[in-house]
Write an enzyme that holds these catalytic residues in place. Structure first.
Site, PDB file in Angstrom:
ATOM      1  N   ASN A 163     -95.767 110.291 -29.716  1.00 52.84           N
ATOM      2  CA  ASN A 163     -95.835 110.768 -28.466  1.00 52.84           C
ATOM      3  C   ASN A 163     -96.036 109.837 -27.131  1.00 52.84           C
ATOM      4  O   ASN A 163     -95.782 110.083 -25.990  1.00 52.84           O
ATOM      5  CB  ASN A 163     -96.851 111.996 -28.365  1.00 52.84           C
ATOM      6  CG  ASN A 163     -97.326 112.284 -27.090  1.00 52.84           C
ATOM      7  OD1 ASN A 163     -96.806 113.007 -26.335  1.00 52.84           O
ATOM      8  ND2 ASN A 163     -98.350 111.803 -26.576  1.00 52.84           N
ATOM      9  N   ALA A 220     -83.556 105.051 -19.709  1.00 53.21           N
ATOM     10  CA  ALA A 220     -82.730 104.395 -20.800  1.00 53.21           C
ATOM     11  C   ALA A 220     -83.670 104.239 -22.003  1.00 53.21           C
ATOM     12  O   ALA A 220     -83.096 104.533 -22.948  1.00 53.21           O
ATOM     13  CB  ALA A 220     -82.797 102.692 -20.219  1.00 53.21           C
ATOM     14  N   SER A 221     -84.966 104.437 -21.911  1.00 53.83           N
ATOM     15  CA  SER A 221     -85.721 104.307 -22.970  1.00 53.83           C
ATOM     16  C   SER A 221     -85.717 105.771 -23.901  1.00 53.83           C
ATOM     17  O   SER A 221     -85.671 105.795 -24.973  1.00 53.83           O
ATOM     18  CB  SER A 221     -87.261 104.046 -22.695  1.00 53.83           C
ATOM     19  OG  SER A 221     -87.829 105.108 -22.250  1.00 53.83           O
ATOM     20  N   TYR A 252     -87.120 104.198 -17.436  1.00 47.10           N
ATOM     21  CA  TYR A 252     -87.626 105.112 -18.415  1.00 47.10           C
ATOM     22  C   TYR A 252     -86.666 106.148 -18.842  1.00 47.10           C
ATOM     23  O   TYR A 252     -86.513 106.170 -20.114  1.00 47.10           O
ATOM     24  CB  TYR A 252     -88.473 106.005 -17.352  1.00 47.10           C
ATOM     25  CG  TYR A 252     -88.847 107.311 -18.214  1.00 47.10           C
ATOM     26  CD1 TYR A 252     -90.172 107.169 -18.951  1.00 47.10           C
ATOM     27  CD2 TYR A 252     -88.551 108.501 -18.109  1.00 47.10           C
ATOM     28  CE1 TYR A 252     -90.808 108.255 -19.775  1.00 47.10           C
ATOM     29  CE2 TYR A 252     -89.161 109.761 -18.540  1.00 47.10           C
ATOM     30  CZ  TYR A 252     -90.079 109.510 -19.456  1.00 47.10           C
ATOM     31  OH  TYR A 252     -90.716 110.533 -20.029  1.00 47.10           O
ATOM     32  N   THR A 287     -99.970 116.083 -16.252  1.00 51.11           N
ATOM     33  CA  THR A 287    -100.644 115.384 -17.056  1.00 51.11           C
ATOM     34  C   THR A 287    -100.957 113.845 -16.160  1.00 51.11           C
ATOM     35  O   THR A 287    -100.330 113.873 -15.056  1.00 51.11           O
ATOM     36  CB  THR A 287     -99.779 114.731 -18.498  1.00 51.11           C
ATOM     37  OG1 THR A 287     -98.638 113.872 -17.914  1.00 51.11           O
ATOM     38  CG2 THR A 287     -99.261 115.925 -19.276  1.00 51.11           C
TER      39      THR A 287
HETATM   40  N1  LIG Z   1     -95.730 114.232 -18.020  1.00 49.86           N
HETATM   41  C1  LIG Z   1     -94.286 114.327 -17.719  1.00 49.86           C
HETATM   42  O1  LIG Z   1     -93.940 114.859 -16.815  1.00 49.86           O
HETATM   43  C2  LIG Z   1     -93.401 114.151 -19.139  1.00 49.86           C
HETATM   44  C3  LIG Z   1     -92.088 114.625 -19.079  1.00 49.86           C
HETATM   45  C4  LIG Z   1     -91.238 114.292 -19.963  1.00 49.86           C
HETATM   46  C5  LIG Z   1     -91.728 113.678 -21.345  1.00 49.86           C
HETATM   47  N2  LIG Z   1     -93.010 112.991 -20.964  1.00 49.86           N
HETATM   48  C6  LIG Z   1     -93.378 112.348 -22.320  1.00 49.86           C
HETATM   49  O2  LIG Z   1     -94.157 112.866 -22.753  1.00 49.86           O
HETATM   50  C7  LIG Z   1     -95.146 111.669 -23.714  1.00 49.86           C
HETATM   51  C8  LIG Z   1     -96.656 112.142 -23.278  1.00 49.86           C
HETATM   52  O3  LIG Z   1     -96.625 111.781 -21.879  1.00 49.86           O
HETATM   53  P1  LIG Z   1     -97.935 112.712 -21.045  1.00 49.86           P
HETATM   54  O4  LIG Z   1     -97.186 113.342 -20.086  1.00 49.86           O
HETATM   55  O5  LIG Z   1     -98.811 113.423 -21.737  1.00 49.86           O
HETATM   56  O6  LIG Z   1     -98.547 111.351 -20.078  1.00 49.86           O
HETATM   57  P2  LIG Z   1    -100.071 110.814 -20.555  1.00 49.86           P
HETATM   58  O7  LIG Z   1    -100.993 111.923 -20.109  1.00 49.86           O
HETATM   59  O8  LIG Z   1    -100.247 109.465 -19.372  1.00 49.86           O
HETATM   60  O9  LIG Z   1    -100.294 110.330 -21.877  1.00 49.86           O
HETATM   61  C9  LIG Z   1     -99.490 108.920 -22.390  1.00 49.86           C
HETATM   62  C10 LIG Z   1    -100.250 108.681 -23.775  1.00 49.86           C
HETATM   63  O10 LIG Z   1     -99.671 107.687 -24.287  1.00 49.86           O
HETATM   64  C11 LIG Z   1    -100.699 106.685 -24.580  1.00 49.86           C
HETATM   65  N3  LIG Z   1    -100.223 105.165 -24.459  1.00 49.86           N
HETATM   66  C12 LIG Z   1     -99.541 104.756 -23.331  1.00 49.86           C
HETATM   67  N4  LIG Z   1     -99.280 103.377 -23.856  1.00 49.86           N
HETATM   68  C13 LIG Z   1     -99.802 103.272 -25.033  1.00 49.86           C
HETATM   69  C14 LIG Z   1     -99.731 101.946 -25.812  1.00 49.86           C
HETATM   70  N5  LIG Z   1     -99.212 100.857 -25.488  1.00 49.86           N
HETATM   71  N6  LIG Z   1    -100.366 102.177 -27.048  1.00 49.86           N
HETATM   72  C15 LIG Z   1    -101.012 103.332 -27.568  1.00 49.86           C
HETATM   73  N7  LIG Z   1    -100.841 104.492 -26.639  1.00 49.86           N
HETATM   74  C16 LIG Z   1    -100.350 104.535 -25.440  1.00 49.86           C
HETATM   75  C17 LIG Z   1    -101.927 106.939 -23.529  1.00 49.86           C
HETATM   76  O11 LIG Z   1    -102.963 106.617 -24.003  1.00 49.86           O
HETATM   77  P3  LIG Z   1    -103.768 105.114 -23.385  1.00 49.86           P
HETATM   78  O12 LIG Z   1    -103.576 104.868 -22.020  1.00 49.86           O
HETATM   79  O13 LIG Z   1    -105.248 105.572 -23.750  1.00 49.86           O
HETATM   80  O14 LIG Z   1    -103.163 104.059 -24.455  1.00 49.86           O
HETATM   81  C18 LIG Z   1    -101.846 108.360 -23.218  1.00 49.86           C
HETATM   82  O15 LIG Z   1    -102.629 108.877 -24.464  1.00 49.86           O
HETATM   83  C19 LIG Z   1     -94.549 110.571 -23.159  1.00 49.86           C
HETATM   84  O16 LIG Z   1     -93.827 110.004 -24.137  1.00 49.86           O
HETATM   85  C20 LIG Z   1     -93.823 110.794 -21.906  1.00 49.86           C
HETATM   86  O17 LIG Z   1     -92.650 109.957 -21.801  1.00 49.86           O
HETATM   87  C21 LIG Z   1     -93.863 113.378 -20.049  1.00 49.86           C
END
Ligand SMILES: NC(=O)c1ccc[n+]([C@@H]2O[C@H](COP(=O)([O-])OP(=O)(O)OC[C@H]3O[C@@H](n4cnc5c(N)ncnc54)[C@H](OP(=O)(O)O)[C@@H]3O)[C@@H](O)[C@H]2O)c1
Length: 262
Positions: A93, A160-161, A158, A193
């Site tokens: 995630n 692309a990933s 993003y 988030t």
């Molecule tokens: N929010 C949206 O609109 C949205 C939409 C579609 C998809 N997503 C996807 O949902 C997933 C979760 O995102 P979120 O929205 O919940 O955002 P978030 O609150 O920023 O959560 C991201 C999480 O990833 C961790 N992280 C980031 N870089 C890391 C690293 N190098 N090593 C270990 N942990 C890492 C962060 O923790 P630390 O900073 O403590 O490391 C945090 O726990 C992501 O894959 C994102 O692409 C989000």
């Protein structure tokens, strides 16, 4: 096969310190699961672990570190195998993003996003395979995005990933199914988030409306339901799903609309 039971299952969640990962951990705790919570920030993980225990988790451990570090990924799996004889659910995630036009961003930004969103997920899964093979009804859950189905301007690194993650998910699904390991791709749309506060680069703003977000809890609830009911892919946000459908039916129309945001 019937619905997957989650009671007493052993789960590893990356990106658990906030947002969707945190909401998933809390949702899964209520199913009396064993949780290993991973992210870089230890403090929110500690708080989450105690909340998870109070909600009913059978156990909750944490490991703080960077999932892009190969050594740290090995440590995660070492801890899993010390504690458990198998792994039942791996949730990839952790994710990051950047906003701005490609020309104004750098190679370093692109590589960092690919490292976190793509390579960390693929390589953690590779390392976890032996434990997943010994798991009980095992499943890998990859957190993709609507932007892994339709690319949008000013967010290309993003997109692309997440396209890469979706392609890899699709390709390995038959390989993993052969070994009895299921795979679920979760493709959320805009979710409320900390994600947009953690952008690693912001050379420009995303010009479209980002106010209509769903909650992380909604994404988590739908994800847990999908894990239990053995779905292969879900789109938790109906607006996102509508965009994917429209893009499938009328890609040129979507191209034309997006041209104004270039
Ligand atoms: N929010 C949206 O609109 C949205 C939409 C579609 C998809 N997503 C996807 O949902 C997933 C979760 O995102 P979120 O929205 O919940 O955002 P978030 O609150 O920023 O959560 C991201 C999480 O990833 C961790 N992280 C980031 N870089 C890391 C690293 N190098 N090593 C270990 N942990 C890492 C962060 O923790 P630390 O900073 O403590 O490391 C945090 O726990 C992501 O894959 C994102 O692409 C989000």
């Amino acid at each position: 096969m019937g619905r997957r039971s989650l009671a007493d299952r052993r789960l590893l969640i990356t990106g658990a310190s906030s947002g969707i990962g945190r909401a998933l951990a809390l949702e899964l705790a209520a199913h009396r699961t064993h949780l290993l919570l991973v992210a870089r920030r230890a403090e929110p993980l500690e708080q989450l672990a105690s909340e998870a225990l109070s909600l009913g988790a059978s156990s909750a451990q944490l490991l703080a570190g960077d999932v892009t570090d190969p050594q740290f990924r090995c440590e995660i799996l070492q801890l899993c195998s010390q504690n458990w004889e198998g792994l039942d659910v791996l949730i990839n995630n952790a994710g990051i993003s950047a906003h701005g036009r490609f020309a104004e961003n750098t190679e370093a930004t692109l590589r960092r996003i690919m490292e976190v969103n793509f390579f960390a997920a693929t390589e953690l899964t590779r390392l976890a395979l032996p434990l997943l093979r010994s798991g009980n009804d095992p499943i890998v859950v990859n957190c993709g995005s609507i932007l892994g189905h339709r690319g949008l301007p000013r967010n290309c690194e993003y997109c692309a990933s997440k396209f890469a993650l979706r392609g890899w998910t699709e390709s390995i699904r038959p390989e993993l199914l052969r070994e009895g390991i299921e795979l679920l791709l979760v493709s959320p749309g805009s979710t409320d988030t900390e994600f947009f506060d953690h952008l690693i680069s912001q050379t420009g703003k995303i010009p479209w409306d980002q106010s209509k977000k769903i909650s992380a809890q909604q994404v988590a609830q739908q994800t847990v339901h999908a894990i239990r009911s053995r779905r292969r892919e879900i789109f938790p946000n109906w607006r996102g799903r509508a965009l994917v459908l429209l893009n499938r039916l009328c890609p040129r129309l979507v191209d034309r609309v997006l041209r104004r945001y270039g």
